[in-house]
Design a protein around this motif. Structure first.
Motif, PDB file in Angstrom:
ATOM      1  N   ARG A   1      16.700 -45.638  87.010  1.00 60.63           N
ATOM      2  CA  ARG A   1      17.654 -46.528  87.835  1.00 60.63           C
ATOM      3  C   ARG A   1      18.310 -47.306  87.360  1.00 60.63           C
ATOM      4  O   ARG A   1      18.502 -47.785  86.395  1.00 60.63           O
ATOM      5  N   VAL A   2      19.872 -47.640  87.311  1.00 65.84           N
ATOM      6  CA  VAL A   2      21.068 -48.442  87.005  1.00 65.84           C
ATOM      7  C   VAL A   2      21.273 -49.336  88.052  1.00 65.84           C
ATOM      8  O   VAL A   2      21.580 -48.972  88.867  1.00 65.84           O
ATOM      9  N   VAL A   3      20.709 -50.426  87.653  1.00 64.60           N
ATOM     10  CA  VAL A   3      21.035 -51.655  88.584  1.00 64.60           C
ATOM     11  C   VAL A   3      22.186 -52.619  87.847  1.00 64.60           C
ATOM     12  O   VAL A   3      21.466 -53.269  86.450  1.00 64.60           O
ATOM     13  N   ASP A   4      23.177 -52.760  88.308  1.00 65.31           N
ATOM     14  CA  ASP A   4      24.323 -53.595  87.492  1.00 65.31           C
ATOM     15  C   ASP A   4      24.102 -53.574  86.776  1.00 65.31           C
ATOM     16  O   ASP A   4      24.754 -54.474  85.723  1.00 65.31           O
ATOM     17  N   GLY A   5      24.485 -51.898  85.450  1.00 66.31           N
ATOM     18  CA  GLY A   5      24.574 -51.646  84.898  1.00 66.31           C
ATOM     19  C   GLY A   5      23.496 -52.002  83.960  1.00 66.31           C
ATOM     20  O   GLY A   5      23.613 -51.480  83.071  1.00 66.31           O
ATOM     21  N   GLU A   6      22.866 -51.847  83.945  1.00 67.42           N
ATOM     22  CA  GLU A   6      21.599 -52.296  83.646  1.00 67.42           C
ATOM     23  C   GLU A   6      20.192 -51.291  84.052  1.00 67.42           C
ATOM     24  O   GLU A   6      20.438 -50.872  84.846  1.00 67.42           O
TER      25      GLU A   6
ATOM     26  N   ALA B   1      22.213 -51.506  78.901  1.00 70.00           N
ATOM     27  CA  ALA B   1      23.364 -51.202  79.470  1.00 70.00           C
ATOM     28  C   ALA B   1      23.599 -49.554  79.504  1.00 70.00           C
ATOM     29  O   ALA B   1      23.495 -48.796  78.643  1.00 70.00           O
ATOM     30  N   GLY B   2      23.842 -48.892  81.230  1.00 69.05           N
ATOM     31  CA  GLY B   2      23.512 -46.943  80.561  1.00 69.05           C
ATOM     32  C   GLY B   2      24.728 -46.758  82.073  1.00 69.05           C
ATOM     33  O   GLY B   2      24.893 -48.016  83.084  1.00 69.05           O
ATOM     34  N   THR B   3      24.646 -45.331  82.035  1.00 75.42           N
ATOM     35  CA  THR B   3      25.185 -44.903  83.590  1.00 75.42           C
ATOM     36  C   THR B   3      24.164 -43.413  84.048  1.00 75.42           C
ATOM     37  O   THR B   3      23.552 -43.137  83.227  1.00 75.42           O
TER      38      THR B   3
ATOM     39  N   THR C   1      24.757 -46.708  77.153  1.00 71.94           N
ATOM     40  CA  THR C   1      25.980 -46.983  76.363  1.00 71.94           C
ATOM     41  C   THR C   1      25.724 -48.292  75.554  1.00 71.94           C
ATOM     42  O   THR C   1      26.731 -48.150  74.551  1.00 71.94           O
ATOM     43  N   GLY C   2      24.362 -49.282  75.634  1.00 74.00           N
ATOM     44  CA  GLY C   2      24.391 -50.382  74.874  1.00 74.00           C
ATOM     45  C   GLY C   2      23.754 -51.184  75.216  1.00 74.00           C
ATOM     46  O   GLY C   2      22.892 -50.807  75.787  1.00 74.00           O
ATOM     47  N   ARG C   3      23.351 -52.240  74.186  1.00 77.35           N
ATOM     48  CA  ARG C   3      22.811 -53.525  75.405  1.00 77.35           C
ATOM     49  C   ARG C   3      23.677 -54.461  76.021  1.00 77.35           C
ATOM     50  O   ARG C   3      25.089 -54.786  75.265  1.00 77.35           O
ATOM     51  N   LEU C   4      23.075 -54.861  76.557  1.00 81.54           N
ATOM     52  CA  LEU C   4      23.838 -55.974  78.048  1.00 81.54           C
ATOM     53  C   LEU C   4      24.009 -57.600  77.075  1.00 81.54           C
ATOM     54  O   LEU C   4      25.061 -57.785  77.121  1.00 81.54           O
ATOM     55  N   ASP C   5      23.315 -56.993  75.513  1.00 79.83           N
ATOM     56  CA  ASP C   5      23.245 -58.808  75.470  1.00 79.83           C
ATOM     57  C   ASP C   5      23.710 -58.385  73.569  1.00 79.83           C
ATOM     58  O   ASP C   5      24.369 -59.521  73.057  1.00 79.83           O
ATOM     59  N   ASP C   6      25.210 -57.342  73.693  1.00 79.84           N
ATOM     60  CA  ASP C   6      25.720 -57.290  72.289  1.00 79.84           C
ATOM     61  C   ASP C   6      26.641 -57.527  72.772  1.00 79.84           C
ATOM     62  O   ASP C   6      27.933 -57.327  71.320  1.00 79.84           O
TER      63      ASP C   6
ATOM     64  N   LEU D   1      29.311 -54.437  70.487  1.00 75.22           N
ATOM     65  CA  LEU D   1      28.743 -54.295  69.379  1.00 75.22           C
ATOM     66  C   LEU D   1      28.832 -52.722  69.049  1.00 75.22           C
ATOM     67  O   LEU D   1      28.772 -52.487  68.333  1.00 75.22           O
ATOM     68  N   SER D   2      27.867 -52.153  69.836  1.00 76.84           N
ATOM     69  CA  SER D   2      26.724 -50.839  69.801  1.00 76.84           C
ATOM     70  C   SER D   2      28.362 -50.464  70.052  1.00 76.84           C
ATOM     71  O   SER D   2      28.318 -48.851  69.901  1.00 76.84           O
ATOM     72  N   ALA D   3      29.350 -50.208  71.488  1.00 79.75           N
ATOM     73  CA  ALA D   3      30.531 -49.265  70.999  1.00 79.75           C
ATOM     74  C   ALA D   3      30.851 -49.197  69.736  1.00 79.75           C
ATOM     75  O   ALA D   3      31.508 -48.117  69.334  1.00 79.75           O
ATOM     76  N   ILE D   4      31.483 -50.733  68.854  1.00 79.78           N
ATOM     77  CA  ILE D   4      32.240 -50.605  67.355  1.00 79.78           C
ATOM     78  C   ILE D   4      30.861 -49.323  67.203  1.00 79.78           C
ATOM     79  O   ILE D   4      31.361 -48.542  65.989  1.00 79.78           O
ATOM     80  N   GLU D   5      29.892 -49.693  66.985  1.00 76.13           N
ATOM     81  CA  GLU D   5      28.564 -49.385  65.456  1.00 76.13           C
ATOM     82  C   GLU D   5      28.624 -47.924  65.876  1.00 76.13           C
ATOM     83  O   GLU D   5      28.567 -46.496  65.327  1.00 76.13           O
TER      84      GLU D   5
END
Length: 362
Positions: free
Chosen positions: A210-215, A252-254, A263-268, A279-283
């Motif tokens: 499941r994805v809760v608040d983007g997590e 983070a994900g969908t 899609t990346g880390r919530l803490d990045d 940062l993960s999107a740039i990477e």
């Protein structure tokens, strides 16, 4: 309570794990530590220390049921049992997964020999396999090493399935594998989920997503008991609702029609010039535009506050990749690219982001 025994990495791990899963002493693969308890809760069979690629390592407590359920789900998802080449360290969950699947299949794994992973070592291991149903698990850097060697690529193409996980696998690398006839399955999970429990975006076995608040949250019978001797962190990262235990991944994900995309880390996410930048999107964009080994961290900047710093061994002109990043994410996402860098890695094969973070400020 149950005794906890530390097992050094090596050939003795398989027997110790088999005994632990059958009800013997719980084990942790690694080196003894003064703060490690002599006993654990009765349900705990395996303690896995996380890689610490982004911070302080944690000790994850897993039950035998969770580990074995994960192995059964993997076997079903991969089309049946087979023999495994062990190419990953056994003090991390991905390597232990290979051993557990081997125990479940009643087929001894074949280990890649040598202090470092090489294409020649992998080919030699493949030649020692005794059944035609062949599997292995790799990190992206290992997959790239094998694809760079024609003989190793040919050997890998003879495997029924190659699991690749541990970090985001660049799309160009997946395309290379497909062109070489290598059947790759992307594995997503963590020590807290008994290893990979989502294959190519779809949950395996009884795993729920499941994805809760983007997590991204992962739930089901493979979820860990918690963190050893850390009830506060356990309560923060594991939640129970209506009889289901969920692990909060901090990813983070969908979720679209049952398929999860991380899609990346919530803490990045950093704030650069007042703008949020992932940062993960740039990477990901760097890896898709010719810098497939890029690792992105952050550094303080006198004008922007924070900025992205990318390390890569590649020395080609980064301008086209930077232009692609700016077009997709905006000018605040423009990274400083340090080409020709040596990318330090942890024993798991993941990049050592803590070390790179320190270098970014130098």
């Amino acid at each position: 309570m149950r005794a906890l025994r530390v097992v050094p990495p090596g050939p003795g791990v398989l027997a110790a794990l088999r005994a632990a899963l059958a009800g013997g002493d719980a084990i942790m693969v690694g080196s003894p530590a003064p703060d490690l308890p002599a006993e654990v809760e009765q349900r705990v069979a395996l303690v896995v220390e996380t890689s610490g690629s982004t911070g302080r390592p944690k000790r994850v407590a897993l039950s035998a049921d969770a580990v074995l359920v994960n192995a059964a789900a993997s076997e079903s998802a991969l089309g049946g049992p087979g023999q495994w080449v062990l190419a990953l360290p056994t003090h991390y969950i991905a390597g232990l997964n290979v051993l557990t699947r081997s125990i479940a299949a009643q087929l001894d794994p074949v280990a890649v020999e040598g202090a470092t992973f090489t294409a020649a070592g992998f080919v030699a291991a493949a030649q020692r396999m005794t059944v035609p149903e062949r599997f292995t698990a790799l990190v992206p850097a290992q997959l790239a090493t094998l694809l760079d060697d024609p003989g190793a690529a040919t050997a890998l193409a003879g495997f029924q399935r190659v699991l690749v996980g541990g970090q985001g696998t660049p799309a160009p690398l997946l395309a290379r594998a497909k062109a070489a006839g290598v059947r790759v399955t992307r594995s997503y999970g963590s020590s807290e989920t008994s290893g990979g429990c989502v294959y190519d975006g779809s949950p395996i076995g009884q795993t729920e997503v499941r994805v809760v608040d983007g997590e991204v949250h992962l739930g089901g019978p493979t979820i860990a008991e918690g963190y050893l001797a850390d009830p506060e962190l356990t309560a923060a990262r594991f939640v129970e609702e209506l009889g289901m235990r969920w692990f909060r991944t901090a990813d983070a994900g969908t979720l679209d029609d049952g398929r999860v995309t991380v899609t990346g880390r919530l803490d990045d996410v950093i704030i650069s010039g007042g703008v949020k930048v992932s940062l993960s999107a740039i990477e990901r964009l760097l890896r898709e535009n010719g810098f497939d080994d890029a690792v992105v961290v952050t550094a303080q900047h006198e004008k922007w506050g924070e900025m992205a710093v990318a390390f890569t061994a590649r020395t080609s002109d980064p301008a086209p990749a930077i232009a692609a990043i700016e077009a997709a994410l905006g000018p605040a996402a423009r990274p400083l690219v340090r080409g020709g860098s040596v990318i330090p890695v942890l024993p798991s094969g993941k990049p050592d982001r803590v070390t790179l973070q320190a270098k970014a400020t130098q």
